[in-house]
Design an enzyme around this catalytic site. Structure first.
Site, PDB file in Angstrom:
ATOM      1  N   GLU A 179      25.305  -6.301  26.195  1.00  0.00           N
ATOM      2  CA  GLU A 179      24.982  -5.259  26.971  1.00  0.00           C
ATOM      3  C   GLU A 179      23.777  -5.205  27.425  1.00  0.00           C
ATOM      4  O   GLU A 179      22.850  -5.691  26.788  1.00  0.00           O
ATOM      5  CB  GLU A 179      25.183  -4.062  26.210  1.00  0.00           C
ATOM      6  CG  GLU A 179      24.669  -2.654  26.836  1.00  0.00           C
ATOM      7  CD  GLU A 179      25.326  -1.271  26.003  1.00  0.00           C
ATOM      8  OE1 GLU A 179      26.443  -1.192  25.750  1.00  0.00           O
ATOM      9  OE2 GLU A 179      24.421  -0.401  25.818  1.00  0.00           O
TER      10      GLU A 179
ATOM     11  N   ASP B  52      21.292  -3.553  18.305  1.00  0.00           N
ATOM     12  CA  ASP B  52      20.722  -2.635  19.492  1.00  0.00           C
ATOM     13  C   ASP B  52      19.562  -2.684  19.947  1.00  0.00           C
ATOM     14  O   ASP B  52      18.450  -2.999  19.124  1.00  0.00           O
ATOM     15  CB  ASP B  52      20.985  -1.112  18.970  1.00  0.00           C
ATOM     16  CG  ASP B  52      21.123  -0.033  19.831  1.00  0.00           C
ATOM     17  OD1 ASP B  52      21.233  -0.524  21.206  1.00  0.00           O
ATOM     18  OD2 ASP B  52      21.283   1.005  19.838  1.00  0.00           O
TER      19      ASP B  52
END
Ligand SMILES: [Zn+2]
Length: 388
Positions: A180, A77
Site C-alpha cells: 500500500e 504500517d
C-alpha cells in the site's frame, strides 16, 4: 491463515494493547471483510514499546484461541525508510504500507511557475510531459496542463521514487505481499488528478500495489467522525472513484478510518468491495471506555495525564481538540463520546501506556468480557455502514 489479502475487501484493526483481537474477530466474523489483526506503525511501536514480532505473536494467539481459520493479514504500517522493513519481514508481515510523506514537496502547491520549472528539471520532466501532456482528452477527474503536471511532479515525484525503492527492496525479501502507498499524512489533500498521477506512475514503474491511501478534503482526524462539507466530499470521492475504476487494479484505502460514520455510506457507494479501512486508536478508546465504567480511579489518572501531555504528544497527528473545551468528569462513560476527550486520550496513548500500561492491561484482563462486548458493538457499527 496468515496471507496477502490482495483485492478482497479488508479491514485493519490496530491493537495497541495486544488484547483486542478476540473482540475484533467477533465483529468481523460473518462479514465479507478480510481482517488485518496485526497492524502497527513504526510510530506506534515506538510509543507502545512493542516490537513487530510481539504485535504479531499477540494477534496469532488470539487467532488460535478463537479458531479463526479464514485468511487474515498483518500490516507493517507507515513504513518510512528502507531500514524500517526488515524487522517486519522477519516477523512474517504480509501487508506493507509505505509512507513516502517525507519525500512529498508540500511547497509545490504554492510555488511560482519559475520555481516549479527549476524543480522539475531534475525530475524526468521530458518523459513525463511527453506522457501526460499528449492531449488524450479530459478525464472525469480532470486533465493536466503543463502547470498542473509540473506541480504534481514536484509534489510527488520523489515520493513516488521512494515508493519504488521500498517496493523493490520488499520484492527482494518476499515473494508475495500486499503493498500500500499512503500519502494521507501530507500537508494538503490529494486531488483526483494527483491521485491519477501517483497511481499511473507507480503502475508505469512496475510497482504492484494493492491499495492506495490519498489524503481527502476536509479533516479525517483520529477517533472522531469526519469534519467538513459532506456534499463537497461526495463530489470529490466520485472523481477519486473514477480514477480507481480506470486502473481497476487496487483498493481505495481509508486511513484514520475509524468512527467516520458519516463517510462510510459514500465509501460503500463508490467502492463497494474495493476498499481497505484502517483503524487503530479507536480500540484503545474502547479500552478506556471499559476503565471509565469499571475502574474510574485509573481512568481519571489517565485522563489527567492526557491533559498534561496533549500539547506535546499531538505534534505528529492531525487533531484539533482543545484542552479548554474538555468536558467535566461527572459522567465518565459518556466522556468517551466527547470529541475533545476522544482526541486528547487518543494521541496521548504512548504517555499513558508508559506510565500505566501494566495496570491498564491487568484491568482489561479482569474486565475482558466488557472489552470484548464493547469492541464488538463498536465495530459492528462500522462494518454495518460499510455494508460490503
Ligand atoms: Zn495513515
Amino acid at each position: 491463515m496468515l496471507k496477502p489479502l490482495s483485492l478482497a475487501p479488508s479491514f485493519g484493526f490496530g491493537d495497541r494493547l495486544g488484547l483486542a483481537t478476540l473482540g475484533h474477530i467477533a465483529a468481523v466474523r460473518d462479514t465479507k471483510f478480510a481482517p488485518i489483526f496485526a497492524q502497527q506503525s513504526v510510530r506506534e511501536n515506538a510509543r507502545t514499546g512493542r516490537t513487530p514480532q510481539q504485535v504479531m505473536d499477540e494477534a496469532q494467539r488470539a487467532v488460535d484461541a478463537a479458531k479463526w481459520d479464514d485468511p487474515w493479514g498483518a500490516d507493517a504500517d507507515h513504513l518510512k525508510t528502507l531500514e524500517d522493513i526488515p524487522a517486519f519481514v522477519e516477523a512474517g508481515y504480509t501487508f506493507f504500507t509505505i509512507d513516502p510523506g517525507a519525500h512529498v514537496d508540500n511547497g509545490a502547491d504554492t510555488d511560482s511557475a519559475e520555481t516549479l520549472k527549476r524543480k522539475v528539471a531534475s525530475l524526468n520532466w521530458d518523459e513525463l510531459s511527453a506522457l501526460y501532456l499528449s492531449g488524450n482528452g479530459g478525464q472525469a477527474w480532470d486533465s493536466f496542463d503543463a502547470q498542473s503536471l509540473m506541480r504534481a511532479t514536484v509534489k510527488y515525484g520523489r515520493a513516488i521514487q521512494h515508493a519504488v525503492s521500498m517496493f523493490e527492496r520488499l520484492s527482494d525479501l518476499r515473494d508475495a505481499f500486499d503493498f500500500e502507498v499512503s500519502v494521507d499524512e501530507t500537508d494538503s489533500p490529494t486531488t483526483p488528478l494527483e491521485h491519477f498521477f501517483i497511481a499511473s506512475e507507480l503502475t508505469r514503474l512496475g510497482v504492484k500495489f494493492t491499495s492506495l491511501a490519498p489524503r481527502f478534503i476536509g479533516r479525517f482526524e483520529k477517533g472522531v467522525d469526519y469534519i467538513g462539507d459532506l456534499n463537497a466530499l461526495d463530489a470529490e470521492l466520485e472523481k477519486h472513484a473514477a480514477v480507481t475504476a480506470y486502473f481497476g487494479t487496487y483498493k481505495l484505502s481509508l486511513h484514520s478510518g475509524s468512527d467516520k460514520f458519516s463517510v462510510y455510506p459514500l465509501v460503500a457507494k463508490y467502492w463497494a468491495e474495493r476498499i481497505h479501512v484502517k483503524t487503530a486508536g479507536t480500540s484503545y478508546l474502547e479500552a478506556l471506555r471499559v476503565l471509565a465504567s469499571h475502574e474510574p480511579d485509573m481512568f481519571l489518572k489517565i485522563y489527567s495525564l492526557g491533559r498534561e501531555r496533549y500539547e506535546t504528544d499531538k505534534r505528529t497527528y492531525h487533531v484539533s481538540a482543545q484542552l479548554d473545551l474538555l468536558p467535566n468528569t461527572d459522567d465518565l462513560p459518556s466522556l468517551l463520546n466527547d470529541f475533545h476527550a476522544r482526541e486528547v486520550l487518543h494521541v496521548t496513548f504512548g504517555s499513558a501506556l508508559s506510565q500505566y500500561g501494566v495496570a491498564l492491561k491487568a484491568a482489561l484482563v479482569k474486565h475482558n468480557n466488557a472489552y470484548y462486548d464493547g469492541l464488538k458493538t463498536h465495530f459492528d457499527k462500522h462494518l454495518k455502514l460499510l455494508k460490503v
